[in-house]
Design a protein around this motif. Sequence first.
Motif, PDB file in Angstrom:
ATOM      1  N   GLN A 166       0.881  -1.218   0.043  1.00 43.71           N
ATOM      2  CA  GLN A 166       0.044   0.075  -0.115  1.00 43.71           C
ATOM      3  C   GLN A 166       0.874   1.270   0.008  1.00 43.71           C
ATOM      4  OE1 GLN A 166      -2.321   0.246   3.693  1.00 43.71           O
ATOM      5  NE2 GLN A 166      -3.498   2.072   3.128  1.00 43.71           N
ATOM      6  N   ALA A 167       0.375   2.397  -0.800  1.00 46.78           N
ATOM      7  CA  ALA A 167       1.170   3.547  -0.747  1.00 46.78           C
ATOM      8  C   ALA A 167       0.370   4.589   0.246  1.00 46.78           C
ATOM      9  CB  ALA A 167       1.339   4.097  -2.172  1.00 46.78           C
ATOM     10  N   LEU A 168       1.190   5.267   0.802  1.00 46.32           N
ATOM     11  CA  LEU A 168       0.655   6.443   1.821  1.00 46.32           C
ATOM     12  C   LEU A 168       0.167   7.608   0.557  1.00 46.32           C
ATOM     13  CD1 LEU A 168       3.220   6.996   4.409  1.00 46.32           C
ATOM     14  CD2 LEU A 168       1.248   6.143   4.445  1.00 46.32           C
ATOM     15  N   GLY A 169       0.810   7.938  -0.449  1.00 49.29           N
ATOM     16  CA  GLY A 169       0.487   8.743  -1.485  1.00 49.29           C
ATOM     17  C   GLY A 169       0.592   8.553  -2.837  1.00 49.29           C
ATOM     18  N   ARG A 170      -0.065   9.330  -3.828  1.00 56.60           N
ATOM     19  CA  ARG A 170       0.416   9.139  -5.452  1.00 56.60           C
ATOM     20  C   ARG A 170       0.710  10.660  -5.752  1.00 56.60           C
ATOM     21  NH1 ARG A 170      -5.370   7.551  -7.081  1.00 56.60           N
ATOM     22  NH2 ARG A 170      -4.266   7.118  -9.135  1.00 56.60           N
ATOM     23  N   HIS A 171       1.986  10.583  -6.553  1.00 58.04           N
ATOM     24  CA  HIS A 171       2.486  11.726  -6.677  1.00 58.04           C
ATOM     25  C   HIS A 171       2.529  11.716  -8.428  1.00 58.04           C
ATOM     26  CE1 HIS A 171       5.897  14.906  -5.721  1.00 58.04           C
ATOM     27  NE2 HIS A 171       4.895  15.445  -6.792  1.00 58.04           N
ATOM     28  N   ILE A 172       1.654  12.629  -9.108  1.00 61.24           N
ATOM     29  CA  ILE A 172       1.835  12.745 -10.764  1.00 61.24           C
ATOM     30  C   ILE A 172       2.743  13.908 -10.960  1.00 61.24           C
ATOM     31  CG2 ILE A 172       0.553  13.126 -12.684  1.00 61.24           C
ATOM     32  CD1 ILE A 172      -0.687  10.827 -10.973  1.00 61.24           C
ATOM     33  N   LEU A 173       3.813  13.471 -11.545  1.00 60.54           N
ATOM     34  CA  LEU A 173       4.708  14.626 -12.375  1.00 60.54           C
ATOM     35  C   LEU A 173       4.101  14.797 -13.754  1.00 60.54           C
ATOM     36  CD1 LEU A 173       7.944  12.739 -10.969  1.00 60.54           C
ATOM     37  CD2 LEU A 173       6.494  15.053  -9.841  1.00 60.54           C
ATOM     38  N   GLU A 198      -4.815  16.965   1.755  1.00 62.55           N
ATOM     39  CA  GLU A 198      -4.168  15.915   1.200  1.00 62.55           C
ATOM     40  C   GLU A 198      -2.818  15.895   0.541  1.00 62.55           C
ATOM     41  OE1 GLU A 198      -8.537  16.361   1.048  1.00 62.55           O
ATOM     42  OE2 GLU A 198      -7.110  17.303   0.282  1.00 62.55           O
ATOM     43  N   SER A 199      -2.234  17.003   0.521  1.00 64.29           N
ATOM     44  CA  SER A 199      -0.851  17.337   0.301  1.00 64.29           C
ATOM     45  C   SER A 199      -0.385  18.589  -0.348  1.00 64.29           C
ATOM     46  CB  SER A 199       0.136  16.191  -0.534  1.00 64.29           C
ATOM     47  OG  SER A 199       1.323  16.458  -0.320  1.00 64.29           O
ATOM     48  N   HIS A 200      -0.521  18.592  -1.770  1.00 63.02           N
ATOM     49  CA  HIS A 200      -0.106  19.965  -2.629  1.00 63.02           C
ATOM     50  C   HIS A 200      -0.283  19.413  -4.253  1.00 63.02           C
ATOM     51  CE1 HIS A 200       3.901  18.030  -3.032  1.00 63.02           C
ATOM     52  NE2 HIS A 200       3.915  18.849  -3.994  1.00 63.02           N
ATOM     53  N   LEU A 201      -0.466  20.702  -4.723  1.00 63.02           N
ATOM     54  CA  LEU A 201      -0.247  20.855  -6.141  1.00 63.02           C
ATOM     55  C   LEU A 201       0.765  22.169  -6.306  1.00 63.02           C
ATOM     56  CD1 LEU A 201      -3.451  20.225  -5.569  1.00 63.02           C
ATOM     57  CD2 LEU A 201      -3.803  20.837  -8.080  1.00 63.02           C
ATOM     58  N   PHE A 225       0.398  16.095  -5.806  1.00 63.13           N
ATOM     59  CA  PHE A 225       0.682  14.898  -4.812  1.00 63.13           C
ATOM     60  C   PHE A 225      -0.569  14.700  -3.955  1.00 63.13           C
ATOM     61  CE2 PHE A 225       3.825  13.811  -0.872  1.00 63.13           C
ATOM     62  CZ  PHE A 225       3.381  12.472  -0.979  1.00 63.13           C
ATOM     63  N   THR A 226      -1.413  13.467  -3.812  1.00 66.04           N
ATOM     64  CA  THR A 226      -2.187  13.554  -2.722  1.00 66.04           C
ATOM     65  C   THR A 226      -1.972  12.091  -1.884  1.00 66.04           C
ATOM     66  OG1 THR A 226      -3.489  12.064  -4.118  1.00 66.04           O
ATOM     67  CG2 THR A 226      -4.158  14.514  -4.439  1.00 66.04           C
ATOM     68  N   CYS A 227      -2.450  12.354  -0.661  1.00 63.20           N
ATOM     69  CA  CYS A 227      -2.362  11.422   0.168  1.00 63.20           C
ATOM     70  C   CYS A 227      -3.746  10.635   0.477  1.00 63.20           C
ATOM     71  CB  CYS A 227      -1.793  11.721   1.429  1.00 63.20           C
ATOM     72  SG  CYS A 227      -0.167  12.220   1.278  1.00 63.20           S
ATOM     73  N   GLY A 228      -4.012   9.349   0.903  1.00 67.01           N
ATOM     74  CA  GLY A 228      -5.214   8.999   1.091  1.00 67.01           C
ATOM     75  C   GLY A 228      -6.136   8.284  -0.232  1.00 67.01           C
ATOM     76  N   LYS A 232       4.453   6.136  -6.713  1.00 65.97           N
ATOM     77  CA  LYS A 232       3.592   5.819  -5.370  1.00 65.97           C
ATOM     78  C   LYS A 232       4.579   6.403  -4.404  1.00 65.97           C
ATOM     79  CE  LYS A 232       0.410   3.277  -7.272  1.00 65.97           C
ATOM     80  NZ  LYS A 232      -0.836   3.950  -7.549  1.00 65.97           N
ATOM     81  N   ARG A 233       4.112   7.021  -3.230  1.00 65.39           N
ATOM     82  CA  ARG A 233       4.976   7.525  -2.140  1.00 65.39           C
ATOM     83  C   ARG A 233       4.810   6.755  -0.983  1.00 65.39           C
ATOM     84  NH1 ARG A 233       7.015  12.655  -3.611  1.00 65.39           N
ATOM     85  NH2 ARG A 233       8.489  12.011  -2.088  1.00 65.39           N
ATOM     86  N   GLY A 234       5.693   6.450  -0.169  1.00 65.41           N
ATOM     87  CA  GLY A 234       5.517   5.802   1.252  1.00 65.41           C
ATOM     88  C   GLY A 234       4.987   4.268   1.123  1.00 65.41           C
ATOM     89  N   ILE A 235       5.447   3.785   0.278  1.00 69.65           N
ATOM     90  CA  ILE A 235       5.035   2.335   0.203  1.00 69.65           C
ATOM     91  C   ILE A 235       5.403   1.662   1.437  1.00 69.65           C
ATOM     92  CG2 ILE A 235       5.670  -0.148  -1.066  1.00 69.65           C
ATOM     93  CD1 ILE A 235       4.652   2.344  -3.064  1.00 69.65           C
ATOM     94  N   ILE A 236       4.263   1.117   1.843  1.00 76.00           N
ATOM     95  CA  ILE A 236       3.970   0.196   3.244  1.00 76.00           C
ATOM     96  C   ILE A 236       3.696  -1.188   2.958  1.00 76.00           C
ATOM     97  CG2 ILE A 236       2.724   0.328   5.283  1.00 76.00           C
ATOM     98  CD1 ILE A 236       2.181   3.232   5.062  1.00 76.00           C
ATOM     99  N   GLU A 237       4.327  -2.153   3.626  1.00 77.54           N
ATOM    100  CA  GLU A 237       4.056  -3.769   3.791  1.00 77.54           C
ATOM    101  C   GLU A 237       2.673  -3.845   4.283  1.00 77.54           C
ATOM    102  OE1 GLU A 237       6.835  -6.179   4.757  1.00 77.54           O
ATOM    103  OE2 GLU A 237       8.521  -4.974   4.304  1.00 77.54           O
TER     104      GLU A 237
END
Length: 127
Positions: free
Chosen positions: A2-9, A62-65, A81-84, A111-116
Motif C-alpha cells: 500500500q502507498a501513503l500517497g500518489r504523486h503525478i509528475l 491531502e498534500s499539494h499541487l 501529490f495526494t495522500c489517502g 507511489k509515495r511511502g510504500i508500506i507492507e
Amino acid sequence: MQALGRHILAEVYGCKFEVLNDIKKVEDIMINAALEAGAEVREFVFHKFSPQGVSGVVVISESHLAIHTWPELGYAAVDVFTCGDKVDPWDACNYLAKHFGAEYVNATEVKRGIIEQGQEERLVVNI
C-alpha cells in the motif's frame, strides 16, 4: 503493498501563452483543479516572474499541487501529490491540462511511502 500517497509528475506542452503568463488565471486553475479532484484547499501562494512565467503551490489537506510555467515555450511543469483515497490526482491533472489548453501531456505516477500490508508502522526502503 500500500502507498501513503500518489504523486503525478506532469510535463504539460502546447499551452496558451496568455494563460500560463497570467498569475490570476494560473492561480484560479490550480485551485479549481484541487477542488475538482475533491481536495480541501488550505493555502496557496503564487509568484509572477519578469518578463514571464508563474510559479505557485496550492496546499491541500491531502498534500499539494505545484507549478512552474514557461509561457514563451507553452510549457508547464506540474506536480500533484495526494495522500489517502479521497482525492484522485489524475482528476486534478486532467483539469489542469484542459484549462491550460494543452496539446500534449506526458505524466507519470509515483507511489509515495510504500508500506507492507499488515505492518503499517514499517516503511519499506529499497536502497
